[in-house]
Structure formats: structure tokens, C-alpha cells
Write a protein that holds these residues in place. Structure first.
Motif, mmCIF file in Angstrom:
data_model
loop_
_atom_site.group_PDB
_atom_site.id
_atom_site.type_symbol
_atom_site.label_atom_id
_atom_site.label_comp_id
_atom_site.label_asym_id
_atom_site.label_seq_id
_atom_site.Cartn_x
_atom_site.Cartn_y
_atom_site.Cartn_z
ATOM 1 N N ARG A 104 0.649 -1.134 0.152
ATOM 2 C CA ARG A 104 -0.101 0.049 -0.135
ATOM 3 C C ARG A 104 1.060 1.353 0.059
ATOM 4 O O ARG A 104 0.398 2.281 -0.673
ATOM 5 C CB ARG A 104 -0.807 0.159 1.259
ATOM 6 C CG ARG A 104 -2.007 -1.188 1.406
ATOM 7 C CD ARG A 104 -2.759 -0.885 2.566
ATOM 8 N NE ARG A 104 -3.665 -2.076 2.832
ATOM 9 C CZ ARG A 104 -4.491 -2.144 3.791
ATOM 10 N NH1 ARG A 104 -4.542 -1.172 4.747
ATOM 11 N NH2 ARG A 104 -5.485 -3.278 3.881
ATOM 12 N N GLU A 105 2.114 1.423 0.947
ATOM 13 C CA GLU A 105 2.752 2.386 1.016
ATOM 14 C C GLU A 105 4.259 2.015 0.831
ATOM 15 O O GLU A 105 4.859 1.319 1.820
ATOM 16 C CB GLU A 105 2.342 3.249 2.183
ATOM 17 C CG GLU A 105 1.115 3.578 2.437
ATOM 18 C CD GLU A 105 0.923 4.285 3.626
ATOM 19 O OE1 GLU A 105 1.413 5.327 4.106
ATOM 20 O OE2 GLU A 105 0.559 3.603 4.559
ATOM 21 N N GLU A 106 4.975 2.330 -0.296
ATOM 22 C CA GLU A 106 6.633 1.981 -0.477
ATOM 23 C C GLU A 106 7.064 2.511 0.743
ATOM 24 O O GLU A 106 7.980 1.570 1.093
ATOM 25 C CB GLU A 106 6.816 2.008 -1.819
ATOM 26 C CG GLU A 106 6.259 0.910 -2.938
ATOM 27 C CD GLU A 106 7.021 0.956 -4.002
ATOM 28 O OE1 GLU A 106 8.063 1.408 -4.303
ATOM 29 O OE2 GLU A 106 6.446 0.356 -5.119
ATOM 30 N N SER A 107 7.026 3.740 0.784
ATOM 31 C CA SER A 107 7.720 4.425 1.855
ATOM 32 C C SER A 107 7.697 3.864 3.262
ATOM 33 O O SER A 107 8.739 3.915 3.740
ATOM 34 C CB SER A 107 7.421 6.077 1.815
ATOM 35 O OG SER A 107 5.970 6.215 2.323
ATOM 36 N N PHE A 108 6.433 3.564 3.859
ATOM 37 C CA PHE A 108 6.066 2.658 4.793
ATOM 38 C C PHE A 108 6.990 1.452 4.946
ATOM 39 O O PHE A 108 7.939 1.112 6.049
ATOM 40 C CB PHE A 108 4.983 2.532 5.199
ATOM 41 C CG PHE A 108 4.689 1.727 6.452
ATOM 42 C CD1 PHE A 108 4.431 2.301 7.542
ATOM 43 C CD2 PHE A 108 4.488 0.245 6.534
ATOM 44 C CE1 PHE A 108 4.153 1.639 8.937
ATOM 45 C CE2 PHE A 108 4.355 -0.608 7.481
ATOM 46 C CZ PHE A 108 3.935 0.237 8.793
ATOM 47 N N ALA A 109 7.041 0.781 3.837
ATOM 48 C CA ALA A 109 7.788 -0.523 3.906
ATOM 49 C C ALA A 109 9.264 -0.388 3.940
ATOM 50 O O ALA A 109 10.092 -1.203 4.801
ATOM 51 C CB ALA A 109 7.654 -1.288 2.557
ATOM 52 N N GLU A 110 9.823 0.751 3.396
ATOM 53 C CA GLU A 110 11.291 0.984 3.343
ATOM 54 C C GLU A 110 11.682 1.495 4.655
ATOM 55 O O GLU A 110 12.823 1.054 5.397
ATOM 56 C CB GLU A 110 11.694 2.044 2.462
ATOM 57 C CG GLU A 110 11.500 1.589 1.030
ATOM 58 C CD GLU A 110 11.599 2.439 -0.157
ATOM 59 O OE1 GLU A 110 11.857 3.751 0.118
ATOM 60 O OE2 GLU A 110 11.500 2.158 -1.366
ATOM 61 N N GLN A 111 10.724 2.231 5.233
ATOM 62 C CA GLN A 111 11.174 2.765 6.783
ATOM 63 C C GLN A 111 10.905 1.728 7.875
ATOM 64 O O GLN A 111 11.415 1.907 8.855
ATOM 65 C CB GLN A 111 10.007 3.993 6.962
ATOM 66 C CG GLN A 111 10.662 5.336 6.099
ATOM 67 C CD GLN A 111 9.210 6.250 6.055
ATOM 68 O OE1 GLN A 111 8.583 6.193 7.166
ATOM 69 N NE2 GLN A 111 9.498 7.206 5.387
ATOM 70 N N VAL A 112 9.962 0.738 7.453
ATOM 71 C CA VAL A 112 9.622 -0.052 8.815
ATOM 72 C C VAL A 112 9.848 -1.638 8.351
ATOM 73 O O VAL A 112 10.778 -2.288 9.048
ATOM 74 C CB VAL A 112 7.932 0.051 9.058
ATOM 75 C CG1 VAL A 112 7.607 -1.149 10.128
ATOM 76 C CG2 VAL A 112 7.753 1.112 9.568
ATOM 77 N N CYS A 113 9.448 -1.955 7.335
ATOM 78 C CA CYS A 113 9.552 -3.546 6.934
ATOM 79 C C CYS A 113 11.213 -3.967 6.504
ATOM 80 O O CYS A 113 11.536 -5.189 6.799
ATOM 81 C CB CYS A 113 8.651 -3.807 5.913
ATOM 82 S SG CYS A 113 6.913 -3.505 6.334
ATOM 83 N N PHE A 114 11.667 -2.986 6.123
ATOM 84 C CA PHE A 114 13.154 -3.198 5.869
ATOM 85 C C PHE A 114 14.113 -2.710 6.604
ATOM 86 O O PHE A 114 15.246 -2.357 6.020
ATOM 87 C CB PHE A 114 13.397 -2.840 4.181
ATOM 88 C CG PHE A 114 12.693 -3.725 3.165
ATOM 89 C CD1 PHE A 114 12.923 -4.977 2.934
ATOM 90 C CD2 PHE A 114 11.317 -3.309 2.725
ATOM 91 C CE1 PHE A 114 12.250 -5.820 1.897
ATOM 92 C CE2 PHE A 114 10.649 -4.120 1.843
ATOM 93 C CZ PHE A 114 11.064 -5.274 1.581
ATOM 94 N N GLN A 115 13.926 -2.710 7.780
ATOM 95 C CA GLN A 115 14.803 -2.297 8.847
ATOM 96 C C GLN A 115 15.113 -3.448 9.676
ATOM 97 O O GLN A 115 14.341 -4.558 9.645
ATOM 98 C CB GLN A 115 14.189 -1.087 9.797
ATOM 99 C CG GLN A 115 13.592 0.059 9.245
ATOM 100 C CD GLN A 115 14.935 0.647 8.606
ATOM 101 O OE1 GLN A 115 15.946 0.811 9.130
ATOM 102 N NE2 GLN A 115 14.744 1.169 7.224
#
Length: 290
Positions: A104-115
Motif C-alpha cells: 500500500r505504501e512503499e515508503s512505509f515498507a522501506e522505513q519499517v519492513c526493511f529495517q
């Protein structure tokens, strides 16, 4: 004293330990109430009478809109349906679908899911396996009311941590029995021994998962075994555990009263019943003490 504002989950932190506590990796837990996103010293102490009243209003913690019902711990329906933070993969990280191009939100994934994420063992109501972002230690353990915790892996993404959690979940529970959690302290467990046994038992599967995720060149999805991490121990501010669990529900009874007997996880333990404060994220509450 009277305080009023929009409720958020309590903030749990560790009190600086004594030399003895440091040697045993033991720490005491303290809490602050969060109203309108501002930390507030708890306006009550163990043994003190308090009253919690819901005004009947709920506000979305994402957009601030008034809503008649709370979804996913404090969201309006629109945000619940559109925010990546409300997606199913937050609850079940192994279902992350970023790699399929449907996030839904690539920016969210990069900030949260790929940490960096941690896969851990904990002892709350019993032994469990769980995951959390590296920066959420020890918050995740304290929110769950764990009395012991041990990080066992550091990995490069949320989906990867979810795959390892599912793997260990075939032998270790991934849920906490909240009723047992609130009825007393769990029996101590030798977490490092269990960690070593699990890693040995699943060595081949771990290597297979490592090989699969190493092919993703966009993000560093590595697996690091944390063999030197010590087990932590946590002591919660509880004077008395209830003999019988009765749960307060503000939706059915907007005003509750009782004497505070303890705090564990996100629960207030009153002599009249227990209440999960996190459940009422977004609710406008009035808290009164004598």
C-alpha cells in the motif's frame, strides 16, 4: 486529580538497575500514561483508588477524524483500509507482499519492513517466539508482559523475521495467554538452552531460508545468529495478582473504578478487574484519582 485526553498505549521503560541487577541482566519496569501523545506520570500509585471514564468519543490516531468505531487499535475505517500500518502483514509478517509489488505504501515498507528485525524467545505466560524491530527492544517485550526475553536472530527484513518465526512456531507457541499472564509470574525458563536446541534442530531449514532471501539484491536481507546475547529479566510493579480474572470493557461500562494493584504489559490490575489500556487507543478518557 483529573486528566483528560486521547488514550494511547502506555509507555514502558526500564528503571536503572543496581550493580547486582546489571550482573543478572535484571531490570524493573516503570510506566507512563500517554494522553494526547504526551507522556504523563501515572497520576496514581499502587493501592490508590482511581476512576477511568470514556467520554463516548473516539478519534483516529492517524488522521485525527472522529469515528464511531475503532479499527486496528485506534484507526477510522478509511485509514484502516488504506494505511500500510493496518495491513494484515503487520500481524502476520510472513505475508508481506512488497516483493509482489502490491504494498500500500512503499515508503512505509522501506522505513519499517526493511529495517533490522529481531527474532526472540520470551517467557510471559509460557515460552513463546516473536519478532520485533531492533529499535523496539525492550518495548515489545514489556508490552507483552514478558518476565524473560532473549534475542536469537538479527535479520534484514520483517518478512524474513516472519519466516523464521513460522519455522520455530512449529515447536514453540507464538501467542501469549493473557489470563495466565495476569494471574502470576511465569516459571523461569533456561532460554539460552532452548535457543541452542532450536537452532540445532532447524539448521538445514535456516540455511534454506538464508539462501532464498540472499537473492534479493535490493535490500540486505541477511540472517545473523546472536549467540552471545544474554537473557534479560523484567520485574513489573505488581503488589497483588488477581485470583480470578475479570475484564473491564469501556464500550459496555463507560466508567470503571477500583484500587490499582499492579501494572503488567498494557494491563492495569484493579481490585475490581483488569483493563487493557492499549485496546482503547484513540478513545477520549478522563482519569480521576483521589
Amino acid at each position: 486529580m483529573e486528566l483528560q485526553g486521547i488514550c494511547h498505549k502506555m509507555h514502558a521503560a526500564l528503571i536503572p538497575a543496581s550493580v547486582t541487577d546489571q550482573a543478572t541482566h535484571t531490570a524493573h519496569v516503570e510506566y507512563k500514561f500517554i494522553l494526547d501523545r504526551s507522556e504523563t506520570e501515572l497520576p496514581f500509585a499502587l493501592g490508590q483508588s482511581l476512576e477511568i471514564e470514556w467520554t463516548g468519543k473516539i478519534y483516529c490516531v492517524s488522521c485525527g477524524a472522529k469515528t464511531s468505531k475503532s479499527y486496528a487499535q485506534g484507526h477510522c475505517f478509511k485509514c484502516f483500509k488504506t494505511k500500510a500500518s493496518c495491513d494484515m502483514c503487520i500481524m502476520k509478517p510472513e505475508t508481506c507482499h512488497y516483493h509482489l509489488g502490491t504494498c500500500r505504501e512503499e515508503s512505509f515498507a522501506e522505513q519499517v519492513c526493511f529495517q533490522p528485525h529481531i527474532v526472540y524467545l520470551a517467557n510471559s505466560s509460557a515460552l513463546k517466539v516473536g519478532i520485533t524491530r531492533l529499535g523496539q527492544m525492550p518495548t515489545r517485550w514489556l508490552d507483552q508482559g514478558a518476565t524473560q526475553a532473549l534475542p536469537i536472530f538479527k535479520v534484514g527484513s520483517r518478512r524474513l523475521s516472519g519466516q523464521l518465526e513460522i519455522l520455530f512456531g512449529t515447536q514453540v507457541a507464538d501467542k501469549t495467554d493473557w489470563r495466565k499472564l495476569l494471574k502470576g509470574e511465569a516459571e523461569p525458563i533456561e532460554l539460552p538452552t532452548i535457543r541452542d536446541e532450536l537452532i540445532s534442530s532447524f539448521q538445514a531449514q535456516i540455511e534454506k531460508i538464508r539462501d532464498e532471501f540472499s537473492q534479493n539484491l535490493q535490500f540486505n536481507e541477511s540472517i545473523e545468529i546472536l549467540e552471545q546475547e544474554p537473557a534479560r529479566q523484567f520485574i513489573y510493579p505488581v503488589a497483588h495478582y488477581p485470583e480470578k480474572i475479570k475484564s473491564h470493557n469501556l464500550d459496555k461500562t463507560p466508567v470503571i473504578r477500583g484500587k490499582l494493584q499492579g501494572i503488567k504489559g498494557q494491563y492495569l490490575l484493579l481490585d475490581t478487574g483488569v483493563i487493557n489500556i492499549r485496546k482503547y487507543t484513540g478513545y477520549e478518557l478522563i482519569i480521576r484519582t483521589e
